[in-house]
Design an enzyme around this catalytic site. Structure first.
Site, PDB file in Angstrom:
ATOM      1  N   ASN A   9       0.915  -1.273   0.029  1.00 53.37           N
ATOM      2  CA  ASN A   9       0.030  -0.014   0.049  1.00 53.37           C
ATOM      3  C   ASN A   9       0.868   1.267  -0.043  1.00 53.37           C
ATOM      4  OD1 ASN A   9      -1.523   2.211   0.850  1.00 53.37           O
ATOM      5  ND2 ASN A   9      -3.104   0.736   1.626  1.00 53.37           N
ATOM      6  N   GLY A  11      -0.041   4.243   0.110  1.00 59.24           N
ATOM      7  CA  GLY A  11      -0.499   5.479   0.945  1.00 59.24           C
ATOM      8  C   GLY A  11       0.082   5.248   2.216  1.00 59.24           C
ATOM      9  N   LYS A  12       0.227   4.111   2.705  1.00 58.40           N
ATOM     10  CA  LYS A  12       0.799   3.848   4.003  1.00 58.40           C
ATOM     11  C   LYS A  12       2.392   4.446   4.134  1.00 58.40           C
ATOM     12  CE  LYS A  12      -1.608  -0.707   5.259  1.00 58.40           C
ATOM     13  NZ  LYS A  12      -1.437  -1.716   5.779  1.00 58.40           N
ATOM     14  N   GLU A  33      -1.923 -12.838   5.371  1.00 54.47           N
ATOM     15  CA  GLU A  33      -2.741 -12.482   6.737  1.00 54.47           C
ATOM     16  C   GLU A  33      -3.682 -13.285   7.298  1.00 54.47           C
ATOM     17  OE1 GLU A  33      -4.670  -8.555   6.052  1.00 54.47           O
ATOM     18  OE2 GLU A  33      -2.744  -7.594   5.071  1.00 54.47           O
ATOM     19  N   ASP A  64      -0.918  -3.336   9.930  1.00 50.11           N
ATOM     20  CA  ASP A  64      -2.294  -3.890   9.707  1.00 50.11           C
ATOM     21  C   ASP A  64      -3.241  -2.713  10.369  1.00 50.11           C
ATOM     22  OD1 ASP A  64      -3.264  -6.091   8.122  1.00 50.11           O
ATOM     23  OD2 ASP A  64      -4.289  -6.320  10.284  1.00 50.11           O
ATOM     24  N   PHE A 138      -6.397   7.618   0.650  1.00 50.20           N
ATOM     25  CA  PHE A 138      -6.413   6.247   0.093  1.00 50.20           C
ATOM     26  C   PHE A 138      -7.706   5.462   0.710  1.00 50.20           C
ATOM     27  CE2 PHE A 138      -3.383   5.422   3.259  1.00 50.20           C
ATOM     28  CZ  PHE A 138      -3.803   4.118   3.681  1.00 50.20           C
ATOM     29  N   LYS A 159      -3.389  14.547   8.099  1.00 48.90           N
ATOM     30  CA  LYS A 159      -4.084  13.238   8.597  1.00 48.90           C
ATOM     31  C   LYS A 159      -3.176  12.839   9.579  1.00 48.90           C
ATOM     32  CE  LYS A 159      -4.943   8.710   6.594  1.00 48.90           C
ATOM     33  NZ  LYS A 159      -4.887   7.838   5.682  1.00 48.90           N
TER      34      LYS A 159
HETATM   35  P1  ITT Z   1      -0.786  -4.245   3.132  1.00 45.62           P
HETATM   36  O1  ITT Z   1      -1.471  -5.202   4.101  1.00 45.62           O
HETATM   37  O2  ITT Z   1       0.237  -4.788   1.919  1.00 45.62           O
HETATM   38  O3  ITT Z   1      -0.085  -3.365   3.911  1.00 45.62           O
HETATM   39  P2  ITT Z   1      -3.558  -3.356   2.549  1.00 45.62           P
HETATM   40  O4  ITT Z   1      -3.799  -2.208   1.976  1.00 45.62           O
HETATM   41  O5  ITT Z   1      -4.150  -4.658   2.302  1.00 45.62           O
HETATM   42  O6  ITT Z   1      -1.824  -3.375   2.311  1.00 45.62           O
HETATM   43  P3  ITT Z   1      -4.474  -3.390   5.455  1.00 45.62           P
HETATM   44  O7  ITT Z   1      -4.889  -4.773   5.153  1.00 45.62           O
HETATM   45  O8  ITT Z   1      -3.789  -3.047   6.538  1.00 45.62           O
HETATM   46  O9  ITT Z   1      -3.421  -3.045   4.119  1.00 45.62           O
HETATM   47  O10 ITT Z   1      -5.739  -2.417   5.040  1.00 45.62           O
HETATM   48  C1  ITT Z   1      -7.077  -2.736   5.395  1.00 45.62           C
HETATM   49  C2  ITT Z   1      -7.880  -1.887   4.254  1.00 45.62           C
HETATM   50  O11 ITT Z   1      -8.043  -0.447   5.148  1.00 45.62           O
HETATM   51  C3  ITT Z   1      -7.314  -1.585   3.025  1.00 45.62           C
HETATM   52  O12 ITT Z   1      -8.526  -1.749   2.333  1.00 45.62           O
HETATM   53  C4  ITT Z   1      -6.926  -0.237   3.073  1.00 45.62           C
HETATM   54  O13 ITT Z   1      -6.796   0.376   1.874  1.00 45.62           O
HETATM   55  C5  ITT Z   1      -7.592   0.406   4.221  1.00 45.62           C
HETATM   56  N1  ITT Z   1      -6.670   1.363   5.031  1.00 45.62           N
HETATM   57  C6  ITT Z   1      -5.741   1.230   5.727  1.00 45.62           C
HETATM   58  N2  ITT Z   1      -5.325   2.047   6.351  1.00 45.62           N
HETATM   59  C7  ITT Z   1      -6.108   3.266   5.510  1.00 45.62           C
HETATM   60  C8  ITT Z   1      -6.283   4.651   6.087  1.00 45.62           C
HETATM   61  O14 ITT Z   1      -5.251   5.105   6.713  1.00 45.62           O
HETATM   62  N3  ITT Z   1      -7.221   5.337   5.514  1.00 45.62           N
HETATM   63  C9  ITT Z   1      -8.184   4.702   4.545  1.00 45.62           C
HETATM   64  N4  ITT Z   1      -7.989   3.399   4.512  1.00 45.62           N
HETATM   65  C10 ITT Z   1      -7.148   2.560   5.059  1.00 45.62           C
END
Ligand code: ITT
Length: 187
Positions: A9, A11-12, A33, A64, A138, A159
Site C-alpha cells: 500500500n 498510501g501507508k 494475513e 495492519d 486512500f 491526516k
Molecule cells: P498491506 O497489507 O500490503 O500493508 P493493505 O492495503 O491490504 O496493504 P491493510 O490490510 O492494513 O492493508 O488495510 C486494510 C484496509 O483498510 C485496506 O482496504 C486499506 O486500503 C484500508 N486502509 C488502511 N489504512 C487506511 C487509512 O489510513 N485510510 C483509509 N483506508 C485505510
C-alpha cells in the site's frame, strides 16, 4: 537507518515517509494475513514471515489496519481490505447510512521485528461514516470524517496529526529515538 516497510500500500508508505525522519524503503512482499479478530496477531505473524522471507537479517516494519463500524459491531475490521475490494467504499457508506449509528473508528497496529524482539505500536481515531468527499488519501479516507473533514480532504501531514497511523508512527518514532544501541540491524 533505513526502515524496511513491508506493504503493498503506497498510501501507508507516503504517510510513514511524511512522519519519520529515517528513510523509508517500501518492500512489496505480500505476507500471509492470518484470520484473526485481532490486528496485532495479523501484524505480528506478517512481520515474522516477511523477516524470514527477506533473508532474516534486517528488521522489518508491517502495518495492519482496519475500519471498525459501531453499527456492525466492528465490521469490516480485520477484513477491511477484502471488503474494500469486494463491496467498495461507497457501498460501505450505503450500508452504514441505512443504520441509526454512523460512528466508526480506524485502528492500526504496526509491528517492528528484528528477528529477536517484536515491538508493536498502535493507534486509533474515532470518526463518522459519511458520503464520499475529497481527493486525497486512500482506501476508506473519503467516507471517514473526523472533526468535520474527511481524511481524503486532509493533506498527509494533516491526516498524520490526527490519524490512527499517525499515532502509531509517533510511538514508533519515540521508540526508535530512545535506545538505538540495543537494537540490531543497520543504522
Ligand atoms: P498491506 O497489507 O500490503 O500493508 P493493505 O492495503 O491490504 O496493504 P491493510 O490490510 O492494513 O492493508 O488495510 C486494510 C484496509 O483498510 C485496506 O482496504 C486499506 O486500503 C484500508 N486502509 C488502511 N489504512 C487506511 C487509512 O489510513 N485510510 C483509509 N483506508 C485505510
Amino acid at each position: 537507518m533505513t526502515i524496511r516497510f513491508v506493504t503493498s500500500n503506497e498510501g501507508k508508505v507516503r504517510e510513514a515517509r511524511e512522519y519519520l525522519s529515517e528513510p523509508v524503503e517500501q518492500v512489496n512482499y505480500d505476507y500471509t494475513e492470518i484470520q484473526s479478530d485481532d490486528l496485532a496477531d495479523i501484524a505480528e505473524h506478517g512481520a515474522r514471515e516477511a523477516f524470514e522471507h527477506l533473508g532474516g537479517e534486517e528488521p522489518v516494519l508491517v502495518d495492519d489496519s482496519g475500519l471498525f463500524c459501531d453499527a456492525f459491531d466492528g465490521f469490516p475490521g480485520p477484513y477491511s481490505s477484502y471488503v474494500q475490494h469486494t463491496l467498495g467504499v461507497e457501498r460501505v457508506y450505503d450500508l452504514v447510512d441505512a443504520e441509526a449509528n454512523d460512528r466508526a473508528y480506524f485502528r492500526t497496529v504496526m509491528v517492528y521485528y528484528d528477528g529477536d524482539e517484536s515491538v508493536s505500536f498502535e493507534g486509533a481515531v474515532p470518526g463518522r461514516i459519511v458520503a464520499p468527499r475529497g481527493e486525497g488519501g486512500f482506501g476508506y479516507d473519503p467516507i471517514f470524517e473526523h472533526d468535520g473533514q474527511t481524511m481524503a480532504e486532509m493533506t498527509a501531514e494533516e491526516k498524520n496529526a490526527i490519524s490512527h497511523r499517525g499515532r502509531a508512527l509517533a510511538k514508533f518514532a519515540d521508540w526508535l529515538a530512545a535506545e538505538p544501541a540495543e537494537r540490531k540491524g543497520p543504522r
